[in-house]
Design an enzyme around this catalytic site. Structure first.
Site, PDB file in Angstrom:
ATOM      1  CB  SER A  65     -52.193 -29.254 -18.363  1.00 37.62           C
ATOM      2  OG  SER A  65     -51.520 -29.908 -17.305  1.00 37.62           O
ATOM      3  CE1 TYR A 117     -47.428 -27.438 -20.346  1.00 34.41           C
ATOM      4  CE2 TYR A 117     -48.348 -28.067 -18.225  1.00 34.41           C
ATOM      5  CZ  TYR A 117     -48.218 -28.287 -19.587  1.00 34.41           C
ATOM      6  OH  TYR A 117     -48.891 -29.329 -20.178  1.00 34.41           O
TER       7      TYR A 117
END
Ligand SMILES: NC(=O)c1ccc[n+]([C@@H]2O[C@H](COP(=O)([O-])OP(=O)(O)OC[C@H]3O[C@@H](n4cnc5c(N)ncnc54)[C@H](OP(=O)(O)O)[C@@H]3O)[C@@H](O)[C@H]2O)c1
Length: 251
Positions: free
Chosen positions: A132, A145
């Site tokens: 990401s 995350y």
């Protein structure tokens, strides 16, 4: 190594979004595709549509994953399954930390442990890790995350070191906001969620990410495309905050 030199792919998180798009793209290229996710019905529909082989397995179920891989020679591994539980870290919940580490990182490590040695032995393989932009940039959201995706980013470059001398390629894909159901899965499937993340934005779609992955795979064997960042044109990461201490005037 272009597609015809590969026979078998395994894609995790294949029941929706980017994973399902990758399965469709790989099937167009004639690969045998093993599609892994927990949602059996969605996988069965994808298998009926594309001819992929569905495996309703939790990537955290290490025994089930090991059983699956015992009889497979995987040429392309796409570590795509991922979850998020957005929350400031100061309010982090223990179960959320465990879930994110288990799905986003631990499962990726074990899949690589089980698959990459075979690629090295065969002098052939391609690992695609979906991280990401959260792996590379700081922005408000969810530090767990960010931490798991940064670890996947580092693993991607480490795999290149560990497989050095063999034709095992590794590509890290760093998506920004992509129009998938991830926002519904994370925040609830509501009009508010759509309004906040999707409605009115001009976003890349899952197919665009699948096409980028296919580009990396279709490159000549001498070419390793190590890192692809895909964001909306109208999205930029970054920012800088400077606060006064609470005791200061205006703080
Ligand atoms: N869309 C974005 O804006 C964006 C941005 C940056 C990074 N990413 C990353 O891209 C990847 C794909 O996301 P997406 O947008 O396609 O989201 P998505 O539509 O929510 O898909 C996530 C996939 O992961 C699977 N999954 C979750 N937990 C699993 C588990 N324990 N075992 C097996 N499969 C599991 C889900 O299937 P089941 O629920 O059926 O198991 C689903 O197929 C993720 O790693 C995500 O972090 C997405």
């Amino acid at each position: 190594m272009p597609f015809p030199d590969y026979r078998t792919a395994l894609v995790t998180g294949a029941s929706s979004g980017i994973g399902a798009a990758v399965v469709r793209r790989f099937r167009q290229e004639g690969l045998e595709v093993h599609a892994v996710a927990r949602s059996g019905d969605a996988l069965a529909a994808l298998a009926a549509e594309t001819g992929c082989i569905a495996h309703a397995i939790d990537v955290c179920d290490r025994d089930a994953i090991a059983r699956l891989l015992a009889s497979l020679q995987v040429d392309i591994l796409v570590n795509n399954a991922g979850v998020d539980r957005p929350r400031k870290f100061l309010e982090a919940e223990a179960g959320d930390i465990d879930l994110l580490v288990d799905v986003n990182l631990r499962a990726v490590l074990h899949l690589c442990r089980l698959v990459v040695p075979g690629m090295v032995a065969r002098d052939r393989g391609h690992v695609v890790n979906i991280s990401s932009i959260a792996a590379a940039y700081n922005f408000g959201g969810n530090s767990t995350y960010h931490a798991t995706k940064a670890a996947v980013s580092m693993l991607s470059s480490q795999l290149r070191i560990d497989a050095f001398g063999k034709r095992v390629r590794v590509t890290e894909i760093c998506p920004g906001r992509i129009a998938t159901d991830i926002f519904a899965h994370v925040h609830g499937d509501t009009p508010e969620t759509r309004a906040r993340f999707l409605d009115g934005f001009e976003l890349p779609e899952a197919k665009d990410v699948a096409d980028a992955i296919a580009f990396a795979i279709a490159a000549p064997v001498a070419v390793n495309i190590g890192h692809i960042e895909i964001t909306p044109t109208l999205q930029v990461p970054g920012g800088l905050s400077t606060a006064r201490p609470p005791s200061a005037p205006g703080g």
